[in-house]
Motif scaffolding. Structure first.
Motif, PDB file in Angstrom:
ATOM      1  N   VAL A  91      38.522  37.839  46.679  1.00  0.00           N
ATOM      2  CA  VAL A  91      39.377  39.032  46.208  1.00  0.00           C
ATOM      3  C   VAL A  91      40.265  38.371  45.147  1.00  0.00           C
ATOM      4  O   VAL A  91      41.235  37.504  45.739  1.00  0.00           O
ATOM      5  CB  VAL A  91      39.747  39.855  47.456  1.00  0.00           C
ATOM      6  N   THR A  92      40.537  38.895  43.977  1.00  0.00           N
ATOM      7  CA  THR A  92      40.893  37.871  43.011  1.00  0.00           C
ATOM      8  C   THR A  92      41.396  39.623  42.141  1.00  0.00           C
ATOM      9  O   THR A  92      41.065  40.676  41.950  1.00  0.00           O
ATOM     10  CB  THR A  92      41.268  36.945  42.536  1.00  0.00           C
ATOM     11  N   ALA A  93      42.508  39.321  40.815  1.00  0.00           N
ATOM     12  CA  ALA A  93      42.685  39.882  40.070  1.00  0.00           C
ATOM     13  C   ALA A  93      42.777  39.649  38.723  1.00  0.00           C
ATOM     14  O   ALA A  93      42.975  38.204  38.547  1.00  0.00           O
ATOM     15  CB  ALA A  93      43.890  40.635  40.417  1.00  0.00           C
ATOM     16  N   VAL A  94      42.236  40.192  37.359  1.00  0.00           N
ATOM     17  CA  VAL A  94      43.307  38.965  35.968  1.00  0.00           C
ATOM     18  C   VAL A  94      43.584  40.226  35.429  1.00  0.00           C
ATOM     19  O   VAL A  94      42.840  41.428  35.019  1.00  0.00           O
ATOM     20  CB  VAL A  94      41.467  39.028  35.903  1.00  0.00           C
ATOM     21  N   VAL A 106      38.935  42.290  41.409  1.00  0.00           N
ATOM     22  CA  VAL A 106      38.051  41.522  41.416  1.00  0.00           C
ATOM     23  C   VAL A 106      37.671  41.384  42.471  1.00  0.00           C
ATOM     24  O   VAL A 106      37.840  40.549  43.668  1.00  0.00           O
ATOM     25  CB  VAL A 106      37.366  40.010  40.649  1.00  0.00           C
ATOM     26  N   LYS A 121      34.767  45.131  40.568  1.00  0.00           N
ATOM     27  CA  LYS A 121      35.827  44.897  39.671  1.00  0.00           C
ATOM     28  C   LYS A 121      35.920  46.688  40.003  1.00  0.00           C
ATOM     29  O   LYS A 121      35.478  47.589  39.688  1.00  0.00           O
ATOM     30  CB  LYS A 121      35.799  44.764  38.289  1.00  0.00           C
ATOM     31  N   MET A 152      50.405  37.267  43.571  1.00  0.00           N
ATOM     32  CA  MET A 152      50.919  36.712  42.865  1.00  0.00           C
ATOM     33  C   MET A 152      50.910  37.993  41.747  1.00  0.00           C
ATOM     34  O   MET A 152      51.022  37.542  40.799  1.00  0.00           O
ATOM     35  CB  MET A 152      49.134  35.838  42.375  1.00  0.00           C
ATOM     36  N   PHE A 153      50.341  38.694  41.778  1.00  0.00           N
ATOM     37  CA  PHE A 153      49.876  39.494  40.672  1.00  0.00           C
ATOM     38  C   PHE A 153      50.851  41.267  41.246  1.00  0.00           C
ATOM     39  O   PHE A 153      51.510  41.978  40.378  1.00  0.00           O
ATOM     40  CB  PHE A 153      48.613  39.901  40.856  1.00  0.00           C
ATOM     41  N   LEU A 178      51.512  35.298  38.924  1.00  0.00           N
ATOM     42  CA  LEU A 178      50.503  35.333  37.637  1.00  0.00           C
ATOM     43  C   LEU A 178      50.102  36.352  36.583  1.00  0.00           C
ATOM     44  O   LEU A 178      49.470  36.562  36.110  1.00  0.00           O
ATOM     45  CB  LEU A 178      49.351  35.202  38.406  1.00  0.00           C
ATOM     46  N   ARG A 179      51.371  37.373  36.936  1.00  0.00           N
ATOM     47  CA  ARG A 179      51.653  37.852  35.924  1.00  0.00           C
ATOM     48  C   ARG A 179      51.707  37.679  34.323  1.00  0.00           C
ATOM     49  O   ARG A 179      52.717  36.712  34.111  1.00  0.00           O
ATOM     50  CB  ARG A 179      52.886  39.053  35.580  1.00  0.00           C
TER      51      ARG A 179
END
Lengths: 236, 206, 437
Positions: A91-94, A106, A121, A152-153, A178-179
């Motif tokens: 599970v992550t983000a972009v 994601v 997504k 992180m986000f 991570l922004r």
């Protein structure tokens, strides 16, 4: 396991049947325009307009879902016997450099019985609340993955039992690293970062009450329940 | 000497009337200390693996009297910080250093422990010498076992040159009670400035 | 799918397990009548200690936590009631830095996150970047990468073996394992110049082709290594203490293992035959003849047996790879990503321009994204890269297998003793560099 000597390992690809071709290493994968994952059509039939877009990039299928329906979609992908996405890889983000583009959350799902890989997504427009539903109730592995994504986000996973920072310390107040608006070397000067780090108590731990609190939450007094749900910390 | 405020013992003025017996006693005590350093490996990352390789059969730390690795800081005299130290780990490192009894020394093994290494970002301390005083810096990413051994031998020479007449030798570092820093913040900022193109590699910025 | 089962016969003087299936305690003494005196208090003298749980803190600096892991354990006597792991003590901003580096410049970073599996990580990242660039690597490069991956698997398992033996109490296998690591280090140093953090691959090829003498050294290693594995096997696998300390610990059922997202030997010990090399292959792994060991009980002993067997299987793959190593170029002939030879770069104008573009600007893939997963020694290692057409990725995500494996530790240590926590933690084979990134 069984004591009668019989042992049947759980084999990936078990739902494909005996005649299915053996998996091969991908060669000459096209940039766009490959065959989409076989789950896409059933998803479209099941969820209609919630499936906003389907892309096939470098052989991988990406399905963009309405953020409000993500939990239903993933629950269906997990439970439905013709899909059986039993394994959550990630599970992550972009966040893109172009500030017009939305932030994407994601999920990477695998179906071991069908040997499939699917990327789901959800796009969160700028200005909308950074919230998506948590899939912890479907996959226990989402616990730390979602906590890290929050750390992180700053994305809140609604329904996660314990959404705290994971990699940075809990009182970390420089931001969400991570922004894209967070500079590489951080916002504060080095001495300030060091000062804040050394002020953290290395022995900060849960009190016995906090550890058992999850079991006895309903019995707590109302103001304590309120403090705990808002995440107020008493500076430990 | 890095950022450590401890003066180099070779250049300390000692009394010219120092008796012969003191110099011989110093030599004896230092000989015993340098040949029986008990390291505490504060291993965090890749350098810890090279430390383990140095302790293993081929490069053998036991030759130096260091086979007895202390995992409790209370029983150690040498802290080998092997690996990168993020900010979250900084108070832990400080606490461990303060738990070690005098006499104690510190080797900063690897580029990340010495200066932050390739990690010039929000998360990593740019050199552990802003947290604890360091005696020997061993460069490398990771340093070869021979490199670490060279650093250890250098530390042994430093120990051998200590004088018991030097009163400042065993001073414990005193952090400022408000900021917990033992070095002025301006010095920390100055030595931690980005070096060259450590942010965007190729200065073209493309 | 054909599966074979190999049974390990163990002879102990006791079964190792008592009637409740818990590891049997060692008796304190034997009295004159030959009766065994155990540690239980005589009846009627039961101290009342109920209701008082103890909170202890293990780490972040602790010899047995394999890095800077902090476990807060709530204990009822010696039994663990609850375990809360705290990580992040090695968080170094890898993913953030990846957004400020070109693709070839990220390769040294992949060395350092899972530092026990540096060549394997290099290969995984290069595969992902090549997918983004749409590059097909040469056959020689594929075989060399398989060699790199399997050597990497061997050295990672050797570290796991050495440190687990130390945790459980046996010191000698650590020295034997690290001696074998030195053999592999010599080969890697011959090849690329570095022992541990190798930076072995480049986008489109390898940093260097193997030198003369490498194949001879590798053959010698392949001949000698199984004997060392057998030696360690003889000492450990049927040892009563080892079996007593590892059987029945940290059991995960297959459904739980899949639901928690476990991968690698962790999930295979629970009976789920999921190996990325077999199920989602890469680098032509489907053409190599090797077995994947799968456990039956899901406990620490099974994970140990699986990793020991994987050492042997990796040697088998290395042998096959060495036989089929084809001649030919190592790097793909693509001027977008591969630097021209120095002699041409300083004389030929076109080569000079290509060199300049690559160094100053960096190779630029088309906009897109890809997720490439490989079977690292710890499990499913994935790199997810998103490109917007510039030379630096928009997002570089590392899917760390140890991170997801470690998240199951509270579930695994419930109800076990404190000394079992050490054994279970060792069996997960964690690398904090990968977990915290």
């Amino acid at each position: 396991m069984s004591n009668d000597g019989s042992f049947a390992p759980v084999v990936a690809g078990s739902a494909l049947g005996a005649g299915a071709p053996a998996p091969v290493s991908p060669r000459n994968v096209a940039h766009r325009g490959g065959d989409p994952n076989q789950s896409v059509e059933p998803m479209r039939q099941q969820f209609g307009a919630a499936v906003r877009r389907v892309d096939v990039v470098w052989g991988e299928t990406t399905v963009v879902i309405d953020p409000a329906r993500v939990h239903d979609v993933i629950r269906w992908l997990h439970d439905d016997t013709s899909q059986r996405y039993d394994y959550l890889s990630d599970v992550t983000a972009v966040e893109f450099r172009d500030l017009e583009q939305p932030i994407e959350v994601v999920w990477h799902l695998r179906s071991l019985p069908y040997r499939r890989f699917l990327r789901v997504k959800a796009q969160i427009d700028r200005g909308a609340a950074l919230e998506v539903p948590s899939v912890w109730d479907i996959y226990k592995g989402a616990d730390w993955l979602e906590r890290e994504c929050y750390d992180m986000f700053g994305i809140r996973f609604v329904g996660h039992p314990d959404l705290r920072r994971l990699l940075m310390w809990e009182q970390y107040n420089e931001g969400f690293p991570l922004r894209k608006d967070f500079p590489l070397r951080g916002r504060f000067s080095r001495s300030e970062q060091l000062r804040q780090a050394l002020a953290a108590n290395p022995e900060a731990r849960y009190s016995k009450d906090e550890l058992s609190i999850a079991d006895a939450f309903e019995d707590l007094p109302a103001d304590m329940r309120r403090r705990l749900t808002t995440g107020e910390r008493t500076g430990e | 000497m890095g950022l450590s405020p401890r003066p180099d013992p070779r250049f300390v003025e000692t009394s010219s009337n120092e008796p012969w017996i003191t110099t011989k006693l110093d030599a004896f005590v230092n000989w015993g200390r340098k040949n029986s350093l008990w390291p505490m490996p504060f291993g965090t990352a890749c350098c810890a693996i090279e430390f383990m390789a140095t302790a293993a059969s081929k490069y053998d730390l036991a030759r130096f009297g260091m086979e007895r690795q202390a995992f409790s800081p209370r029983q150690a005299d040498l802290l080998i910080c092997a690996g990168r130290v993020p900010f979250k780990l900084a108070p832990v490192l400080r606490r461990i250093w303060q738990q070690m009894p005098q006499p104690k020394w510190c080797i900063s093994m690897g580029a990340c422990a010495s200066t932050g290494g390739m990690f010039d970002n929000y998360a990593v301390v740019q050199g552990i010498d802003s947290i604890i005083p360091v005696d020997v810096y061993v460069p490398g990413c990771p340093p070869r076992p021979e490199g670490l051994l060279y650093g250890i031998i250098m530390l042994q020479k430093k120990v051998a040159n200590e004088h018991s007449g030097d009163k400042s030798l065993r001073n414990e570092m005193e952090p400022d009670p408000d900021t917990q820093l033992y070095i002025p913040p301006s010095v920390i900022d100055e030595v931690s400035e980005p070096f060259g193109n450590s942010i965007h590699q190729t200065r073209s910025g493309l | 799918m054909a599966t074979t089962k190999r049974t390990v016969e163990v002879e102990l003087s006791t079964t190792g397990l008592d009637a409740q299936g818990r590891p049997q305690r060692v008796p304190l003494a034997v009295d004159e009548g030959g009766n065994v005196l155990t540690m239980e208090a005589p009846p009627g003298i039961e101290p009342d200690l109920s209701g008082e749980h103890m909170l202890i803190n293990m780490g972040p600096q602790h010899p047995a936590t394999h890095g800077v892991l902090r476990l807060v354990l709530e204990l009822d006597g010696e039994t663990v009631v609850r375990c809360i792991p705290h990580i992040g003590y090695l968080h170094c901003g890898f993913e953030k830095i990846g957004e400020y580096r070109q693709y070839n410049q990220i390769i040294p970073w992949t060395d350092r996150e899972d530092y026990l599996n540096s060549p394997g990580n290099n290969v995984a990242f290069a595969l992902g970047a090549e997918r983004l660039f749409g590059i097909e690597i040469t056959e020689r490069c594929k075989v060399l990468r398989v060699i790199a991956c399997e050597l990497s698997r061997i050295i990672s398992h050797l570290v796991w073996l050495g440190t687990t033996c130390i945790d459980i109490g046996a010191f000698t296998p650590f020295l034997w394992a690290f001696q074998q690591r030195e053999e592999v280090y010599e080969m890697l140093e011959m090849w690329i110049g570095a022992r541990l953090t190798t930076s072995l691959t480049r986008v489109g090829g390898m940093g260097a082709d193997i030198p003369d003498g490498f194949t001879e050294k590798l053959s010698a290693f392949i001949r000698g290594f199984p004997k060392i594995v057998d030696e360690i096997d003889r000492v450990i696998t049927r040892n009563g203490i080892w079996v007593g300390r590892t059987v029945g610990l940290g059991v995960m059922s297959p459904e739980e293992a899949v639901n928690y997202g476990l991968s690698g030997p962790m999930v295979r010990a629970s009976g789920v035959a999921y190996d990325v090399r077999k199920d989602f292959p890469y680098l032509d792994y489907e053409t190599y003849d090797f077995d994947v060991p799968v456990g039956t009980n899901g406990d620490v002993y099974d994970r140990f047996l699986i990793r020991m067997e994987e050492l042997r299987q990796s040697t088998r793959i290395l042998e096959q790879a060495l036989k089929r190593l084809p001649d030919g170029p190592v790097n793909v002939d693509d001027h977008r990503v591969i630097l021209p030879p120095k002699s041409k770069a300083t004389s030929d104008m076109e080569s000079m321009i290509h060199h300049f573009k690559q160094v100053m600007e960096g190779p630029r893939p088309d906009a897109g994204e890809c997720y490439v997963a490989v079977e690292s020694p710890k499990g499913e290692k994935g790199y997810y890269m998103v490109s917007d057409g510039s030379s630096k990725p928009v997002r570089w995500r590392i899917r760390p297998p140890s991170f997801v494996n470690l998240s199951a530790i509270p579930r695994m240590v419930e109800g076990h003793l404190l000394s079992d926590v050490i054994a279970i933690n060792a069996s997960i084979d964690i690398v904090m560099g990968e977990i915290d990134r």
